[in-house]
Design an enzyme around this catalytic site. Structure first.
Site, PDB file in Angstrom:
ATOM      1  N   GLY A 266       2.844   8.280  -5.095  1.00  0.00           N
ATOM      2  CA  GLY A 266       1.716   9.026  -4.543  1.00  0.00           C
ATOM      3  C   GLY A 266       0.343   8.538  -4.926  1.00  0.00           C
ATOM      4  O   GLY A 266      -0.650   9.064  -4.415  1.00  0.00           O
TER       5      GLY A 266
ATOM      6  N   GLU B  66       7.581   6.149  -8.921  1.00  0.00           N
ATOM      7  CA  GLU B  66       8.002   5.451  -7.690  1.00  0.00           C
ATOM      8  C   GLU B  66       6.816   5.162  -6.777  1.00  0.00           C
ATOM      9  O   GLU B  66       6.741   5.697  -5.671  1.00  0.00           O
ATOM     10  CB  GLU B  66       8.933   6.350  -6.879  1.00  0.00           C
ATOM     11  CG  GLU B  66      10.262   6.616  -7.459  1.00  0.00           C
ATOM     12  CD  GLU B  66      10.985   7.690  -6.660  1.00  0.00           C
ATOM     13  OE1 GLU B  66      12.127   7.959  -7.028  1.00  0.00           O
ATOM     14  OE2 GLU B  66      10.423   8.248  -5.691  1.00  0.00           O
ATOM     15  N   PRO B  67       5.872   4.371  -7.196  1.00  0.00           N
ATOM     16  CA  PRO B  67       4.719   4.097  -6.328  1.00  0.00           C
ATOM     17  C   PRO B  67       5.072   3.144  -5.205  1.00  0.00           C
ATOM     18  O   PRO B  67       5.869   2.215  -5.390  1.00  0.00           O
ATOM     19  CB  PRO B  67       3.725   3.437  -7.295  1.00  0.00           C
ATOM     20  CG  PRO B  67       4.602   2.754  -8.301  1.00  0.00           C
ATOM     21  CD  PRO B  67       5.833   3.610  -8.451  1.00  0.00           C
ATOM     22  N   GLY B  68       4.498   3.372  -4.048  1.00  0.00           N
ATOM     23  CA  GLY B  68       4.653   2.433  -2.937  1.00  0.00           C
ATOM     24  C   GLY B  68       3.287   1.865  -2.591  1.00  0.00           C
ATOM     25  O   GLY B  68       2.951   0.723  -2.903  1.00  0.00           O
ATOM     26  N   ARG B  69       2.462   2.734  -2.015  1.00  0.00           N
ATOM     27  CA  ARG B  69       1.155   2.328  -1.501  1.00  0.00           C
ATOM     28  C   ARG B  69       0.319   1.563  -2.532  1.00  0.00           C
ATOM     29  O   ARG B  69      -0.285   0.543  -2.214  1.00  0.00           O
ATOM     30  CB  ARG B  69       0.402   3.603  -1.096  1.00  0.00           C
ATOM     31  CG  ARG B  69      -0.937   3.353  -0.433  1.00  0.00           C
ATOM     32  CD  ARG B  69      -1.713   4.672  -0.262  1.00  0.00           C
ATOM     33  NE  ARG B  69      -0.891   5.758   0.193  1.00  0.00           N
ATOM     34  CZ  ARG B  69      -0.700   6.077   1.473  1.00  0.00           C
ATOM     35  NH1 ARG B  69      -1.301   5.388   2.402  1.00  0.00           N
ATOM     36  NH2 ARG B  69       0.062   7.093   1.799  1.00  0.00           N
TER      37      ARG B  69
ATOM     38  N   TYR C 192      -2.301   9.814  11.444  1.00  0.00           N
ATOM     39  CA  TYR C 192      -2.954  10.625  10.399  1.00  0.00           C
ATOM     40  C   TYR C 192      -4.478  10.621  10.527  1.00  0.00           C
ATOM     41  O   TYR C 192      -5.167  11.039   9.581  1.00  0.00           O
ATOM     42  CB  TYR C 192      -2.638  10.055   9.007  1.00  0.00           C
ATOM     43  CG  TYR C 192      -1.204   9.724   8.734  1.00  0.00           C
ATOM     44  CD1 TYR C 192      -0.222  10.712   8.713  1.00  0.00           C
ATOM     45  CD2 TYR C 192      -0.814   8.412   8.470  1.00  0.00           C
ATOM     46  CE1 TYR C 192       1.103  10.399   8.437  1.00  0.00           C
ATOM     47  CE2 TYR C 192       0.500   8.095   8.181  1.00  0.00           C
ATOM     48  CZ  TYR C 192       1.460   9.094   8.171  1.00  0.00           C
ATOM     49  OH  TYR C 192       2.760   8.770   7.881  1.00  0.00           O
TER      50      TYR C 192
ATOM     51  N   CYS D 115      -0.806   2.565  26.252  1.00  0.00           N
ATOM     52  CA  CYS D 115      -1.312   3.571  27.193  1.00  0.00           C
ATOM     53  C   CYS D 115      -1.265   4.964  26.589  1.00  0.00           C
ATOM     54  O   CYS D 115      -0.471   5.815  27.011  1.00  0.00           O
ATOM     55  CB  CYS D 115      -0.514   3.527  28.490  1.00  0.00           C
ATOM     56  SG  CYS D 115      -0.937   2.081  29.440  1.00  0.00           S
ATOM     57  N   GLU D 116      -2.050   5.184  25.556  1.00  0.00           N
ATOM     58  CA  GLU D 116      -2.172   6.501  24.920  1.00  0.00           C
ATOM     59  C   GLU D 116      -3.585   6.580  24.381  1.00  0.00           C
ATOM     60  O   GLU D 116      -4.068   5.617  23.783  1.00  0.00           O
ATOM     61  CB  GLU D 116      -1.233   6.614  23.707  1.00  0.00           C
ATOM     62  CG  GLU D 116       0.205   6.592  24.046  1.00  0.00           C
ATOM     63  CD  GLU D 116       0.989   7.764  23.460  1.00  0.00           C
ATOM     64  OE1 GLU D 116       0.378   8.701  22.916  1.00  0.00           O
ATOM     65  OE2 GLU D 116       2.207   7.706  23.578  1.00  0.00           O
TER      66      GLU D 116
ATOM     67  N   TYR E 169       2.693   0.792   4.592  1.00  0.00           N
ATOM     68  CA  TYR E 169       2.983   1.607   5.780  1.00  0.00           C
ATOM     69  C   TYR E 169       2.347   1.020   7.048  1.00  0.00           C
ATOM     70  O   TYR E 169       1.911   1.743   7.933  1.00  0.00           O
ATOM     71  CB  TYR E 169       2.523   3.059   5.549  1.00  0.00           C
ATOM     72  CG  TYR E 169       3.134   3.662   4.312  1.00  0.00           C
ATOM     73  CD1 TYR E 169       4.485   3.950   4.267  1.00  0.00           C
ATOM     74  CD2 TYR E 169       2.368   3.902   3.164  1.00  0.00           C
ATOM     75  CE1 TYR E 169       5.068   4.476   3.119  1.00  0.00           C
ATOM     76  CE2 TYR E 169       2.944   4.429   2.016  1.00  0.00           C
ATOM     77  CZ  TYR E 169       4.299   4.710   2.000  1.00  0.00           C
ATOM     78  OH  TYR E 169       4.875   5.227   0.865  1.00  0.00           O
TER      79      TYR E 169
HETATM   80  N1  LLP Z   1       8.968   8.449  -3.522  1.00  0.00           N
HETATM   81  C1  LLP Z   1       9.318   9.237  -2.503  1.00  0.00           C
HETATM   82  C2  LLP Z   1      10.495  10.087  -2.630  1.00  0.00           C
HETATM   83  C3  LLP Z   1       8.568   9.242  -1.327  1.00  0.00           C
HETATM   84  O1  LLP Z   1       8.927  10.019  -0.317  1.00  0.00           O
HETATM   85  C4  LLP Z   1       7.426   8.405  -1.220  1.00  0.00           C
HETATM   86  C5  LLP Z   1       6.634   8.366   0.011  1.00  0.00           C
HETATM   87  C6  LLP Z   1       7.100   7.593  -2.317  1.00  0.00           C
HETATM   88  C7  LLP Z   1       7.891   7.642  -3.460  1.00  0.00           C
HETATM   89  C8  LLP Z   1       5.944   6.635  -2.317  1.00  0.00           C
HETATM   90  O2  LLP Z   1       4.721   7.249  -2.111  1.00  0.00           O
HETATM   91  P1  LLP Z   1       3.381   6.372  -2.254  1.00  0.00           P
HETATM   92  O3  LLP Z   1       3.260   5.892  -3.687  1.00  0.00           O
HETATM   93  O4  LLP Z   1       3.477   5.227  -1.323  1.00  0.00           O
HETATM   94  O5  LLP Z   1       2.279   7.302  -1.875  1.00  0.00           O
HETATM   95  N2  LLP Z   1       3.437   6.837   6.064  1.00  0.00           N
HETATM   96  C9  LLP Z   1       2.527   7.554   5.189  1.00  0.00           C
HETATM   97  C10 LLP Z   1       3.059   7.725   3.790  1.00  0.00           C
HETATM   98  C11 LLP Z   1       4.381   8.423   3.742  1.00  0.00           C
HETATM   99  C12 LLP Z   1       4.954   8.464   2.361  1.00  0.00           C
HETATM  100  C13 LLP Z   1       6.309   9.043   2.338  1.00  0.00           C
HETATM  101  N3  LLP Z   1       6.906   9.060   1.054  1.00  0.00           N
HETATM  102  C14 LLP Z   1       1.172   6.853   5.194  1.00  0.00           C
HETATM  103  O6  LLP Z   1       1.040   5.824   5.851  1.00  0.00           O
HETATM  104  O7  LLP Z   1       0.225   7.332   4.590  1.00  0.00           O
END
Ligand code: LLP
Length: 444
Positions: free
Chosen positions: A251, A286-289, A329, A357-358, A386
């Site tokens: 997050g 669990e960071p992604g972004r 979003y 076309c949207e 993402y």
């Molecule tokens: N762990 C779980 C269980 C999750 O569902 C998520 C993201 C993460 C970790 C990683 O979150 P992050 O660190 O990336 O914020 N498509 C959306 C974001 C959806 C995230 C869903 N879950 C966007 O583009 O903002």
């Protein structure tokens, strides 16, 4: 980078961790123009050196924590390999992501699969993978999922996703923490895990995720969230014995706006430690972004410039099928013109739109930018997270190519989807082409 006591052995230098934020203006325009010339547009570019630096900065702020990268942000195998090399595990949301992580060489003991209403095919695949290597961990978010795992003969490493009842994030569509869809309600966590332990599962942890794109000023919500997870961890440990880990999800937000400051990692780390207090289990994130967002840009070329009443509409060759976040979003992404001499052009308000076309197919509306001309190359920033993962083939548009940069060298990581692929799986096309020689695929 940590010793067994969880303290940092040596503080990493700035050269290793890079600056806290990388703005779109910091990208080398000459390199990006060359890549667009060579690989055409639309094109995703991902700098793996920056992914490494982002990981090192996060790991330095949380030296005692295990980091599992949330694959959904960008599931390119090269990202997994880069992060695994740095010491990260991978958190997977689907069988496809588990498949890709294994294919990239991530060992099963570094993979967590988080099941959200998992389709049967996902469970079949993941249970098979766990039978190959029982070090894999499965996180269930509903008692039904545990039953369905048991039905498949699985009683291995089990983590429970709990719903902490508190959500945060950049948009209501990504605040999972209080959404009943995700996780077992907190008040059922203990009985659900005690029951699983009775049935022979190896209960190893609990998990919660507050939401995505949480900004630095949500520190209070973060403290409250981690505190609730701590209380649950203690209650669960009291009922079923020691846990191996407590996973507080991902997050961490990144600054999408040019003038937005980066998140205060040290502050978040201190608040996490404080709120967690004494819990006899490893802390996991669990960071992604955070790891990939500012490591990526999307390159796109202007093909149409239209003066309309009250605005200038610039049509580009990427659209909501290439980068969905603005349409879904209303997300802001920085945009920079890479045209030669762009900085000397007058600034005018322009609306940048794609070929779909949207009316949602808009990257920005009336944004002041140097005047764009037909053929100009644009870069859309913070596209590493993402971006490609949410791309689709709507309007029968093939997905773009991706280039990665490692040790300063750029290479093609994923080819552009050929046009023929948009109908390839249709039976009548398969039948018509059966036995026919496939056209040669250009390796670029
Ligand atoms: N762990 C779980 C269980 C999750 O569902 C998520 C993201 C993460 C970790 C990683 O979150 P992050 O660190 O990336 O914020 N498509 C959306 C974001 C959806 C995230 C869903 N879950 C966007 O583009 O903002």
């Amino acid at each position: 980078m940590t010793d067994p006591d969880g303290t940092a052995e040596t503080a990493p230098s700035d050269a290793e961790t890079g600056p806290a934020v990388r703005r779109l203006a910091d990208w080398d325009a000459v390199l990006l123009r060359e890549l667009a010339d060579e690989f055409e547009t639309p094109l995703y570019v991902l700098d793996l050196d920056r992914v490494r630096a982002n990981y090192r900065r996060l790991a330095a702020a949380f030296p005692e924590v295990e980091i599992y990268y949330a694959a959904k942000a960008n599931a390119l195998g090269e990202v997994f390999a880069t992060l695994a090399d740095e010491g990260a595990g991978v958190e997977c949301a689907s069988a496809g992501e588990v498949h890709r992580a294994l294919a990239a060489g991530v060992p099963a003991d570094r993979i967590h699969y988080t099941a959200v209403n998992p389709p049967g095919r996902d469970l079949d695949y993941v249970v098979d993978a766990a039978a190959e290597d029982d070090a894999l961990t499965i996180t269930a978010g509903a008692a039904d999922t545990i039953d369905r795992l048991a039905d498949r003969g699985y009683d291995g490493r089990l983590c429970l996703r709990v719903n902490p009842g508190i959500g945060a994030g950049h948009h209501e569509k990504v605040r999972t923490g209080a959404d009943a869809k995700f996780g077992v309600p907190a008040e059922r966590a203990v009985e659900t895990l005690a029951d699983a332990a009775d049935r022979g599962f190896d209960v190893v942890g609990i998990h919660a995720h507050v939401g995505s794109g949480v900004s630095g000023d949500a520190l209070e919500a973060h403290r409250e969230f981690v505190g609730r997870v701590r209380d649950l961890a203690r209650a669960v440990a009291g009922a079923v014995g020691d846990l191996e880990f407590v996973d507080v999800g991902g997050g961490f937000g990144v600054p999408y706006h040019e003038d937005e400051p980066p998140i205060d990692l040290e502050g978040v780390a201190a608040a996490t430690r404080e709120a967690l207090g004494e819990v006899d289990a490893r802390l996991m994130l669990e960071p992604g972004r955070y790891l990939v967002a500012d490591a990526g840009v999307l390159l796109t070329a202007a093909n149409t410039v239209k003066e309309a009443p009250g605005t200038i509409v610039v049509g580009v060759d990427a659209g909501m099928t290439t980068l969905l976040r603005p349409a879904l979003y209303d997300a802001y992404h920085p945009i920079r013109s890479l045209a030669a001499g762009a900085d000397d052009r007058e600034t005018v308000r322009q609306t940048i739109t794609g070929p779909i076309c949207e009316s949602a197919d808009v990257f920005c509306t009336d944004r002041p930018l140097p005047r764009i001309g037909r053929g100009d190359l644009l870069a859309i920033g913070n596209a590493g997270a993402y971006g490609y993962e949410m791309a689709s083939t709507y309007n029968s548009r093939p997905r773009p190519a991706s280039v990665t940069i490692a040790d300063g060298e750029a290479r093609l990581a994923r080819r552009r989807e050929p046009l023929a692929d948009v109908s390839r799986l249709e039976r009548r096309v398969e039948e018509a082409t059966a036995g026919a020689t496939a056209p040669p695929e250009v390796d670029r």
